[in-house]
Design a protein around this motif. Structure first.
Motif, PDB file in Angstrom:
ATOM      1  N   HIS A 243       0.797  -1.429  -0.367  1.00 37.25           N
ATOM      2  CA  HIS A 243       0.104  -0.211   0.229  1.00 37.25           C
ATOM      3  C   HIS A 243       0.882   1.648  -0.228  1.00 37.25           C
ATOM      4  O   HIS A 243       0.628   1.987  -0.451  1.00 37.25           O
ATOM      5  CB  HIS A 243      -1.402  -0.168   0.999  1.00 37.25           C
ATOM      6  N   THR A 244       2.183   1.183   0.874  1.00 33.45           N
ATOM      7  CA  THR A 244       2.575   2.454   0.733  1.00 33.45           C
ATOM      8  C   THR A 244       3.730   2.529  -0.321  1.00 33.45           C
ATOM      9  O   THR A 244       3.646   4.177  -1.388  1.00 33.45           O
ATOM     10  CB  THR A 244       3.539   2.046   1.925  1.00 33.45           C
ATOM     11  N   HIS A 245       3.780   1.486  -0.648  1.00 33.14           N
ATOM     12  CA  HIS A 245       4.846   1.380  -1.979  1.00 33.14           C
ATOM     13  C   HIS A 245       3.953   1.709  -3.043  1.00 33.14           C
ATOM     14  O   HIS A 245       4.378   3.001  -4.290  1.00 33.14           O
ATOM     15  CB  HIS A 245       5.501  -0.333  -2.508  1.00 33.14           C
ATOM     16  N   LYS A 246       2.100   1.264  -2.994  1.00 29.68           N
ATOM     17  CA  LYS A 246       1.395   2.186  -4.459  1.00 29.68           C
ATOM     18  C   LYS A 246       1.439   3.362  -3.612  1.00 29.68           C
ATOM     19  O   LYS A 246       1.150   4.619  -4.821  1.00 29.68           O
ATOM     20  CB  LYS A 246       0.067   1.547  -4.147  1.00 29.68           C
ATOM     21  N   THR A 247       1.548   3.997  -2.713  1.00 30.87           N
ATOM     22  CA  THR A 247       0.891   5.539  -2.708  1.00 30.87           C
ATOM     23  C   THR A 247       2.261   6.384  -3.523  1.00 30.87           C
ATOM     24  O   THR A 247       2.624   6.906  -4.047  1.00 30.87           O
ATOM     25  CB  THR A 247       1.199   6.019  -0.941  1.00 30.87           C
ATOM     26  N   GLU A 248       3.543   5.337  -2.667  1.00 29.63           N
ATOM     27  CA  GLU A 248       4.915   6.271  -3.509  1.00 29.63           C
ATOM     28  C   GLU A 248       4.896   5.930  -5.140  1.00 29.63           C
ATOM     29  O   GLU A 248       5.419   7.148  -5.914  1.00 29.63           O
ATOM     30  CB  GLU A 248       5.901   5.669  -3.029  1.00 29.63           C
ATOM     31  N   LEU A 249       4.356   5.155  -5.275  1.00 32.77           N
ATOM     32  CA  LEU A 249       4.342   4.595  -7.234  1.00 32.77           C
ATOM     33  C   LEU A 249       3.144   5.677  -7.510  1.00 32.77           C
ATOM     34  O   LEU A 249       3.600   6.939  -8.300  1.00 32.77           O
ATOM     35  CB  LEU A 249       3.675   3.395  -7.492  1.00 32.77           C
ATOM     36  N   ASN A 250       2.019   5.982  -6.870  1.00 28.78           N
ATOM     37  CA  ASN A 250       1.117   6.885  -7.519  1.00 28.78           C
ATOM     38  C   ASN A 250       1.419   8.472  -7.596  1.00 28.78           C
ATOM     39  O   ASN A 250       1.749   9.287  -8.561  1.00 28.78           O
ATOM     40  CB  ASN A 250      -0.613   7.079  -6.953  1.00 28.78           C
ATOM     41  N   GLN A 251       1.901   8.886  -6.349  1.00 30.83           N
ATOM     42  CA  GLN A 251       2.912   9.691  -5.872  1.00 30.83           C
ATOM     43  C   GLN A 251       4.296  10.359  -7.128  1.00 30.83           C
ATOM     44  O   GLN A 251       4.002  11.371  -8.167  1.00 30.83           O
ATOM     45  CB  GLN A 251       3.152  10.135  -4.862  1.00 30.83           C
ATOM     46  N   THR A 252       4.912   9.325  -7.344  1.00 28.15           N
ATOM     47  CA  THR A 252       6.061   9.274  -8.643  1.00 28.15           C
ATOM     48  C   THR A 252       5.198   9.923  -9.773  1.00 28.15           C
ATOM     49  O   THR A 252       5.574  10.224 -11.132  1.00 28.15           O
ATOM     50  CB  THR A 252       6.947   7.976  -8.657  1.00 28.15           C
ATOM     51  N   ILE A 253       4.290   8.629 -10.145  1.00 25.58           N
ATOM     52  CA  ILE A 253       3.262   8.354 -11.761  1.00 25.58           C
ATOM     53  C   ILE A 253       3.105  10.405 -11.785  1.00 25.58           C
ATOM     54  O   ILE A 253       3.185  10.657 -12.668  1.00 25.58           O
ATOM     55  CB  ILE A 253       2.503   8.357 -11.752  1.00 25.58           C
ATOM     56  N   GLN A 254       2.691  10.995 -11.180  1.00 26.18           N
ATOM     57  CA  GLN A 254       2.466  11.826 -10.470  1.00 26.18           C
ATOM     58  C   GLN A 254       3.620  13.497 -11.106  1.00 26.18           C
ATOM     59  O   GLN A 254       2.954  13.895 -11.979  1.00 26.18           O
ATOM     60  CB  GLN A 254       1.019  12.558  -9.928  1.00 26.18           C
TER      61      GLN A 254
END
Length: 354
Positions: A243-254
């Motif tokens: 979940h944390t990694h997904k959040t980080e990935l979403n932020q990175t994607i944004q």
């Protein structure tokens, strides 16, 4: 859960091509988190990496593994259990060196843990081996007894020899015969027991082999179940990390999308500048061509001007000469007129006088 992350980094994950065994196949489209995990319940170290909900690395560190640096930013290791070779591409040489140091550290820890586990297994198995050794030695005891009885058999024979001597009386003879029969019966009993014990020993040996085969099968099944449990625990223990990694990935994607948008705008601006530059270049080429034409016409006009100047100068010279001639003619004409005037006056005087 007994498994906790102890070191994490980011890298691009690759696996060796199972067909060619030479080419690298990327298992992640971008850099992902690669973590070392320690399972305190089983005292093992593992390397785990997730791409979304998919585990692209699940490698248990063993003492015979080796992490090899193949370049300044790339390293690899072979996992015989997974039957593959993993490769990691890092953003810098420092990250690669740090990962390699941790790999060597946890590899040594795994070796020490394995040695301690083997020592515990040896200490646990020693009493069972001693009891098993005692059971296996028990069938051999009748053989030693049988050997002792065989050694005693000549004594019985020696005791039967006095029957051939006429000097011995009947009582010792009958007593010796009874002893001989007793020992023969005892010997037959011991031989029967020896045969039974030998058969039991063979049966025990066969059972031991069968038990070893069953133990090997149980160990394989336990290893398979352990691997499956490890995979399930990996997925379960990584839920929060995912979940944390997904959040980080979403932020990175944004962030990447925003950066991409800025880059696209900059590209459009550069394209417009390039188009403007091309138009300016075309205008420059056109003006250069016109300038060359103007220079050529200017040279022609300069030549014509020079010719006209020469012709004008020549005409001026001719006009000056013509003026001079006219002046001369006028002077002569004036002289002639003056003379004619005098002649007229003289003629008029003559007419008056006559």
């Amino acid at each position: 859960m007994g498994e906790q992350p102890i070191f994490s980094t980011r890298a691009h994950v690759f696996q060796i091509d199972p067909n060619t065994k030479k080419n690298w196949v990327p298992t992640s489209k971008h850099a992902v988190t690669v973590s070392y995990f320690y399972d305190s319940t089983r005292n093992v170290y593992r390397i785990i990496s997730l791409d979304g909900s998919k585990a692209i690395i699940n490698s248990t560190i063993t003492p015979n593994m080796t992490f090899t640096k193949t370049s300044q930013k790339f390293g690899q290791w072979a996992d015989s259990r997974a039957n593959t070779v993993y490769g990691l591409g890092f953003s810098s040489e420092h990250h690669l060196s740090k990962f390699a140091e941790k790999f060597q550290e946890f590899k040594e820890a795994a070796r020490l843990a394995k040695e301690k586990s083997q020592e515990k297994m040896e200490l646990t198995s020693t009493p069972s081996q001693e009891s098993a050794g005692g059971d296996l030695q028990s069938p051999l005891t009748p053989e030693s007894i049988n050997g002792t009885d065989d050694e005693r058999t000549p004594d019985v024979t020696q005791n039967s020899e006095p029957r051939a001597e006429p000097t011995q009386n009947a009582l010792p003879f009958s007593h010796s015969s009874a002893i001989s029969k007793h020992w023969e019966a005892e010997l037959a009993t011991l031989k029967g027991n020896n045969a039974k014990l030998t058969a039991a020993l063979l049966e025990s040996t066969a059972n031991v082999k069968q038990w070893k085969q069953q133990l090997a099968a149980y160990q394989e099944e336990a290893e398979r179940l352990h691997k499956r449990v490890t995979e399930l625990e990996c997925v379960s223990s990584q839920a929060n990390a995912v979940h944390t990694h997904k959040t980080e990935l979403n932020q990175t994607i944004q962030e990447l999308e925003e950066t991409l948008k800025v880059k696209e705008e900059e590209i459009e601006r550069l394209k417009q500048e390039i188009d403007n530059a091309r138009e300016l270049q075309e205008q420059r080429d056109s003006l250069t061509q016109k300038l060359q034409e103007v220079e050529i016409r200017n040279k022609d006009l300069e030549g014509q001007l020079s010719d006209l100047e020469q012709r004008l100068e020549k005409s001026q010279n001719e006009q000056e000469a013509f003026r001079n001639n006219l002046k001369t003619l006028l002077e002569i004409l004036d002289g002639k007129i003056f003379e004619l005037t005098e002649l007229r006056d003289n003629l008029a005087k003559l007419l008056e006088c006559s």
